[in-house]
Design an enzyme around this catalytic site. Structure first.
Site, PDB file in Angstrom:
ATOM      1  N   THR A 147      -0.770 -15.394  -2.504  1.00 57.15           N
ATOM      2  CA  THR A 147       0.400 -15.928  -1.803  1.00 57.15           C
ATOM      3  C   THR A 147       0.321 -17.433  -1.620  1.00 57.15           C
ATOM      4  OG1 THR A 147       0.778 -13.866  -0.635  1.00 57.15           O
ATOM      5  CG2 THR A 147       1.643 -15.841   0.391  1.00 57.15           C
TER       6      THR A 147
ATOM      7  N   SER B 241      -3.207 -10.620  -5.739  1.00 54.16           N
ATOM      8  CA  SER B 241      -4.548 -10.025  -5.654  1.00 54.16           C
ATOM      9  C   SER B 241      -4.524  -8.510  -5.871  1.00 54.16           C
ATOM     10  CB  SER B 241      -5.238 -10.380  -4.334  1.00 54.16           C
ATOM     11  OG  SER B 241      -4.722  -9.640  -3.268  1.00 54.16           O
TER      12      SER B 241
ATOM     13  N   THR C 235      -4.288 -12.074  -0.247  1.00 52.36           N
ATOM     14  CA  THR C 235      -4.864 -11.465   0.957  1.00 52.36           C
ATOM     15  C   THR C 235      -5.108  -9.960   0.811  1.00 52.36           C
ATOM     16  OG1 THR C 235      -2.670 -11.102   1.906  1.00 52.36           O
ATOM     17  CG2 THR C 235      -3.772 -13.193   2.421  1.00 52.36           C
ATOM     18  N   ASP C 236      -4.352  -9.311  -0.059  1.00 49.97           N
ATOM     19  CA  ASP C 236      -4.410  -7.842  -0.074  1.00 49.97           C
ATOM     20  C   ASP C 236      -5.768  -7.279  -0.475  1.00 49.97           C
ATOM     21  OD1 ASP C 236      -1.957  -6.937   0.925  1.00 49.97           O
ATOM     22  OD2 ASP C 236      -0.957  -7.501  -0.928  1.00 49.97           O
TER      23      ASP C 236
END
Lengths: 160, 160, 160, 160
Positions: free
Chosen positions: A11, A53, A82-83
């Site tokens: 992101t 990710s 972030t995932d």
């Protein structure tokens, strides 16, 4: 002091393409952010992937680990979506002799309002103050790789 | 974990007043920045001064020192103008049992391009990772209060 | 002078949801932009839809036309996604006694770099200077509804 | 269609210099704003002055008038500080055969929140839709040069 930045997408680097009514991962934002903050340390930026990710594979994680292990510099920051940031952090455990910090952002760095600058600042301080190991800096907190998860419902990182 | 923020003014909080064709110190920006970064730690913000740091007096520095000493919390971040940040950092040496980090910015936080978020992120990581003492986080670097100066010609902080 | 704004969604209002790794239409940005520009005219904002313009149906266009026709105010600005802005503009032809301007943006208003403010400024000037009719303000140009198309390859509006 | 932009300084172009704890007029922002908005019209930018408008002299106003009169293009936008924008607008009355629009901003274009983009958008629409004459676009309103004043207490433009 020298820091090496490895960028993998996520992101933090997302750009919006009106023609496709959607976003894609664009150029790494870390270079602009470092320049805008007038940092005085020496640094290199290696652009490894430009992926959401969720699209990073096990082979990709192995490639990140190889890049980290082969790096001469002992202070390494990985920008990452972030995932699956926690999964990659754990895949980097055991790289001896290095302080590794993963960070990213919940809102793209190109937004007027974004956590990208603060998160990256945390990573930069953590990588120069912490002993060897693997860490994540998100939501104003320095997490150890072995004691963190992303709470997707609340859209934030927290300790286990 | 809890962090107490003491705001004293400085460039980080500067706002532009067209009616006066000039800048003045406005509301502390730290609250907005913390909110935008979705930090998960507990914090208080004490607004002590709204001054350009060139206008801070010795009495003002004593007041900051009293505020720091009387604070129950052992992690304290002071936002401050850059011109006399080093002087205030040294005036805080010897406050036992506390990790104190001073930071600010060279461009107002209200600018599209500003070092405020990154510097504050560094302070937030430093205050939770460093032993007791007094530090400054500027220009991508964690400085000890006893080993830093502002190079005004180059407009950056550097080690002595 | 009074202006009525009808919002229908589109890129101008897009927000990023990290939890879904994607963009969605958020709150109308026109209210913030008008407030930030300290406009002195009277205005109302009617939030009709929150749609990507590719998802607007013929029934939706009829609803926009009804809203415009029933409006007492003779100066109306419609914020709209770019992909079908031309189609909606043409569906508004023949609304007697009104100056209607459609606008939107190619980058979300929440980005540091966006055409939203400039495009909306053009619409605000056009709606108070032009005779009755239907217009589009995009890419620095005031287009008549009957003489404009979106060139999707080049991602810009142009005359026929 | 072609538009000529003449820049004279003012708040719209102001930059902040931490080293001097103050602001100065920086590079003209109009070029960045036009680029970011993907405008499709032809344009030239002439950088005439870099002054706070309180520092513009009668000779400076004569120089602006000469520049406008000698310009082949009949659509001219002048970016200008707000304090004496009305005086310069009146000094341009009577330049036959040209549509001249003055604009600027109450907050620097470099701020996250600024009226610069909207005001410039209004000028761009006004200069292509209005008959020959001299106009000011500020606070969401197209003013005629002969019927506008800056209300300094309220920090906005209004009709006489």
């Amino acid at each position: 002091m020298k820091i090496v930045f490895i960028t993998t997408g996520g992101t933090i680097d997302k750009i919006y393409f009106d023609a496709k009514s959607g976003y894609e991962v664009g150029d790494p934002q870390v270079i602009d952010i470092l320049s805008e903050a007038n940092v005085i340390f020496e640094y290199d930026v290696h652009n490894l992937f430009r992926k959401d990710s969720l699209d990073l594979t096990d082979d990709d994680r192995l490639a990140i680990r190889e890049e980290v292990k082969n790096e001469d510099c002992d202070r390494i920051i990985v920008t990452h979506g972030t995932d699956t940031m926690v999964e990659t952090a754990r895949a980097l455990l055991g790289c001896a002799g290095k302080t590794i910090v993963l960070t990213g952002s919940l809102a793209p760095a190109r937004f007027k309002i974004s956590d990208a600058g603060l998160n990256l600042g945390m990573a930069i301080a953590a990588v120069q103050t912490l002993p060897n190991g693997v860490y994540i800096t998100m939501n104003g907190t320095v997490f150890e790789a072995s004691n963190v998860r992303k709470n997707r419902e609340a859209n934030r990182f927290e300790r286990l």
